[in-house]
Design a protein around this motif. Structure first.
Motif, PDB file in Angstrom:
ATOM      1  N   ALA A  33       0.828  -1.203   0.000  1.00  8.57           N
ATOM      2  CA  ALA A  33       0.000   0.000   0.000  1.00  8.57           C
ATOM      3  C   ALA A  33       0.861   1.251   0.000  1.00  8.57           C
ATOM      4  CB  ALA A  33      -0.912   0.006   1.220  1.00  8.57           C
ATOM      5  N   SER A  34       0.364   2.303  -0.603  1.00  8.69           N
ATOM      6  CA  SER A  34       1.032   3.595  -0.482  1.00  8.69           C
ATOM      7  C   SER A  34       0.857   4.088   0.957  1.00  8.69           C
ATOM      8  CB  SER A  34       0.427   4.596  -1.462  1.00  8.69           C
ATOM      9  OG  SER A  34      -0.958   4.760  -1.198  1.00  8.69           O
TER      10      SER A  34
ATOM     11  N   CYS B  11      -0.155   6.863   2.191  1.00  6.51           N
ATOM     12  CA  CYS B  11      -1.412   7.590   2.415  1.00  6.51           C
ATOM     13  C   CYS B  11      -2.576   6.624   2.550  1.00  6.51           C
ATOM     14  CB  CYS B  11      -1.659   8.582   1.282  1.00  6.51           C
ATOM     15  SG  CYS B  11      -1.580   7.852  -0.373  1.00  6.51           S
ATOM     16  N   SER B  12      -2.605   5.604   1.714  1.00  2.00           N
ATOM     17  CA  SER B  12      -3.690   4.625   1.762  1.00  2.00           C
ATOM     18  C   SER B  12      -3.626   3.791   3.031  1.00  2.00           C
ATOM     19  CB  SER B  12      -3.625   3.711   0.534  1.00  2.00           C
ATOM     20  OG  SER B  12      -4.643   2.734   0.578  1.00  2.00           O
TER      21      SER B  12
ATOM     22  N   CYS C 196      -5.061   5.752   5.939  1.00  2.00           N
ATOM     23  CA  CYS C 196      -6.433   6.249   5.763  1.00  2.00           C
ATOM     24  C   CYS C 196      -7.434   5.292   6.419  1.00  2.00           C
ATOM     25  CB  CYS C 196      -6.751   6.376   4.276  1.00  2.00           C
ATOM     26  SG  CYS C 196      -8.475   6.808   3.925  1.00  2.00           S
TER      27      CYS C 196
ATOM     28  N   GLY D 142      -9.239   3.489   3.869  1.00  2.00           N
ATOM     29  CA  GLY D 142      -8.428   2.635   3.003  1.00  2.00           C
ATOM     30  C   GLY D 142      -8.421   3.070   1.560  1.00  2.00           C
ATOM     31  N   THR D 143      -8.772   4.319   1.296  1.00  2.00           N
ATOM     32  CA  THR D 143      -8.842   4.829  -0.079  1.00  2.00           C
ATOM     33  C   THR D 143      -7.514   4.654  -0.807  1.00  2.00           C
ATOM     34  OG1 THR D 143     -10.465   6.490   0.610  1.00  2.00           O
ATOM     35  CG2 THR D 143      -9.354   6.854  -1.483  1.00  2.00           C
ATOM     36  N   ASP D 144      -7.587   4.191  -2.042  1.00  2.00           N
ATOM     37  CA  ASP D 144      -6.395   3.991  -2.861  1.00  2.00           C
ATOM     38  C   ASP D 144      -6.094   5.285  -3.606  1.00  2.00           C
ATOM     39  OD1 ASP D 144      -4.349   3.134  -4.454  1.00  2.00           O
ATOM     40  OD2 ASP D 144      -5.411   1.420  -5.305  1.00  2.00           O
ATOM     41  N   MET D 145      -5.419   6.199  -2.917  1.00  2.00           N
ATOM     42  CA  MET D 145      -5.136   7.506  -3.509  1.00  2.00           C
ATOM     43  C   MET D 145      -4.283   7.415  -4.764  1.00  2.00           C
ATOM     44  SD  MET D 145      -5.384   7.751  -0.065  1.00  2.00           S
ATOM     45  CE  MET D 145      -6.183   8.697   1.230  1.00  2.00           C
ATOM     46  N   ARG D 146      -3.251   6.545  -4.723  1.00  2.00           N
ATOM     47  CA  ARG D 146      -2.342   6.528  -5.867  1.00  2.00           C
ATOM     48  C   ARG D 146      -3.064   6.114  -7.148  1.00  2.00           C
ATOM     49  NH1 ARG D 146       1.231   1.360  -3.913  1.00  2.00           N
ATOM     50  NH2 ARG D 146      -0.308  -0.258  -4.368  1.00  2.00           N
TER      51      ARG D 146
ATOM     52  N   TYR E  62     -14.236   2.838  -2.265  1.00  2.00           N
ATOM     53  CA  TYR E  62     -13.867   2.953  -0.856  1.00  2.00           C
ATOM     54  C   TYR E  62     -14.741   3.958  -0.112  1.00  2.00           C
ATOM     55  CZ  TYR E  62      -9.691   0.711  -2.731  1.00  2.00           C
ATOM     56  OH  TYR E  62      -8.836  -0.144  -3.369  1.00  2.00           O
TER      57      TYR E  62
ATOM     58  N   CYS F  11      -3.917  11.138   5.762  1.00  2.00           N
ATOM     59  CA  CYS F  11      -3.169  10.839   4.538  1.00  2.00           C
ATOM     60  C   CYS F  11      -2.081  11.873   4.269  1.00  2.00           C
ATOM     61  CB  CYS F  11      -4.124  10.760   3.349  1.00  2.00           C
ATOM     62  SG  CYS F  11      -5.208  12.202   3.175  1.00  2.00           S
TER      63      CYS F  11
END
Length: 390
Positions: free
Chosen positions: A34-35, A37-38, A41, A44-48, A69, A84
């Motif tokens: 995971a990145s 930031c994710s 969070c 669990g939002t996948d920002m990248r 998410y 994040c």
């Protein structure tokens, strides 16, 4: 022509994607690691993933990724503590990516467009009690599972604690979008043991599952059907299921954090369990992994910058702020999206034959993961000048 990409070395920073003039590269953002930031969070939002899609201007795909998410980024970007940003790799160099402003931009885009929802494919209804962040989240994800969903709110106004945290205009716009998703809302109707409408009556009215998301200190209203301890619903820590089949709890009513971001996650988890219950599946099986290994970035290599060679790695770039009560325009959004270094993604040559051997990507790669074939420049001259008669 591009010869190879060493995926073991690749850190997914996107330098190749951003430096290529011929649009050869894309990033595979769906990785086991995971990145940062994710990972931090609560939702669990996948920002990248959505950032990379926005780097390409792909609003629909970015919105689809985010909505997996969090169905209400327009609200959470205003009330979340922004964990994040604290974990953002970019913060170690100049300033974190302005994730709240990016989600505000994308949140506005989402409510301005018609939602993409499945047809109702199940008999009966799902009842969600409470219209705060946990209830709205649970209702949305149940609707995305193809269920008919009714949200009951004891107050005349929807939103629960969100009413005190965001403007009525923004909250109303978000709820109207949920209505366009096909979610039914019933206001001024309390549900509980001593109310005109009880859970027993809901179950008699073809309600197949109930998700209680009424907030803090309200568990006592449901003692007839669930176990209550210290005014909290006794629910399984993972599945959020109560002792009564088909009844689940989400949010502060079972002792979870009252932070809206945590409540959104809780609502999604309760919906996941409720859907598995409807299908007769094990509630603990196949659940998405919550804690993943975090991708670390070699910051000391990533941001080296040579003024004489501007195609080197990423330069320091100022954070783009949105003026009060405004959202990014398209150009500012693109600038800010490109500040994201998509930690832990992997580069792919999506259009390898378009490579013109400019070497920008090879020079830009901070970990020497890209090799461009040096022969391509010589080959045309060989054909052109070594033919007979030339």
């Amino acid at each position: 022509m591009l010869r190879s990409i060493d995926t073991e070395k690749c850190i997914g920073c996107g330098s190749c994607f951003k430096s290529c003039s011929f649009d050869v590269y894309r990033l595979n953002t769906h990785q086991e690691k995971a990145s940062p930031c994710s990972a931090i969070c609560p939702v669990g939002t996948d920002m990248r993933s959505y950032m990379h899609l926005l780097q390409q201007g792909r609003h629909f795909d970015a919105a689809k990724e985010l909505l997996q998410y969090n169905p209400m980024p327009l609200l959470t970007c205003r009330v979340c503590p922004h964990y994040c940003e604290k974990a953002c790799t970019r913060a170690k160099i100049d300033a974190s990516v302005n994730i709240p402003a990016m989600e505000d931009y994308l949140g506005h885009w989402i409510i301005e467009h018609e939602p993409s929802v499945p047809e109702i494919s199940r008999a009966g209804k799902i009842a969600v009690i409470g219209s705060g962040a946990a209830g709205l989240s649970a209702a949305y994800f149940m609707r995305m599972h193809g269920c008919s969903v009714v949200v009951y709110e004891k107050e005349e106004k929807l939103g629960g604690q969100l009413c005190d945290k965001v403007s009525s205009e923004i909250l109303s716009a978000q709820i109207e979008w949920f209505k366009r998703c096909g979610i039914e809302f019933v206001t001024g109707t309390a549900v509980g043991d001593n109310e005109a409408l009880t859970i027993q009556k809901l179950r008699e009215d073809y309600v197949k599952a109930v998700i209680i998301a009424t907030g803090k200190d309200t568990a006592g209203n449901f003692k007839s059907v669930i176990d209550v301890a210290d005014n909290k619903i006794d629910a399984d820590a993972v599945s959020l299921a109560t002792r009564t089949n088909g009844i689940f709890a989400a949010g502060a009513v079972h002792g979870a954090s009252h932070d809206p971001a945590h409540e959104v996650c809780d609502g999604r988890e309760a919906a996941f369990s409720a859907y598995r219950f409807l299908n007769g599946w094990d509630l603990l099986e196949s659940r998405p992994v919550k804690k993943r290994e975090i991708a670390t970035m070699p910051v000391e290599k990533l941001f080296r910058y040579n003024q004489e060679l501007p195609i080197g790695t990423l330069p320091a770039s100022p954070r783009n702020e949105a003026a009060p009560n405004t959202i990014y325009d398209y150009e500012t959004m693109i600038l800010e999206a490109n500040r994201c270094v998509t930690c832990g993604a992997k580069a792919e040559a999506a259009y390898k034959n378009d490579c013109m051997t400019c070497y920008f990507c090879e020079i830009a790669c901070p970990v020497n993961a890209i090799i461009v074939d040096p022969i391509k420049e010589k080959q045309p001259r060989t054909i052109e000048f070594e033919r007979e008669g030339v």
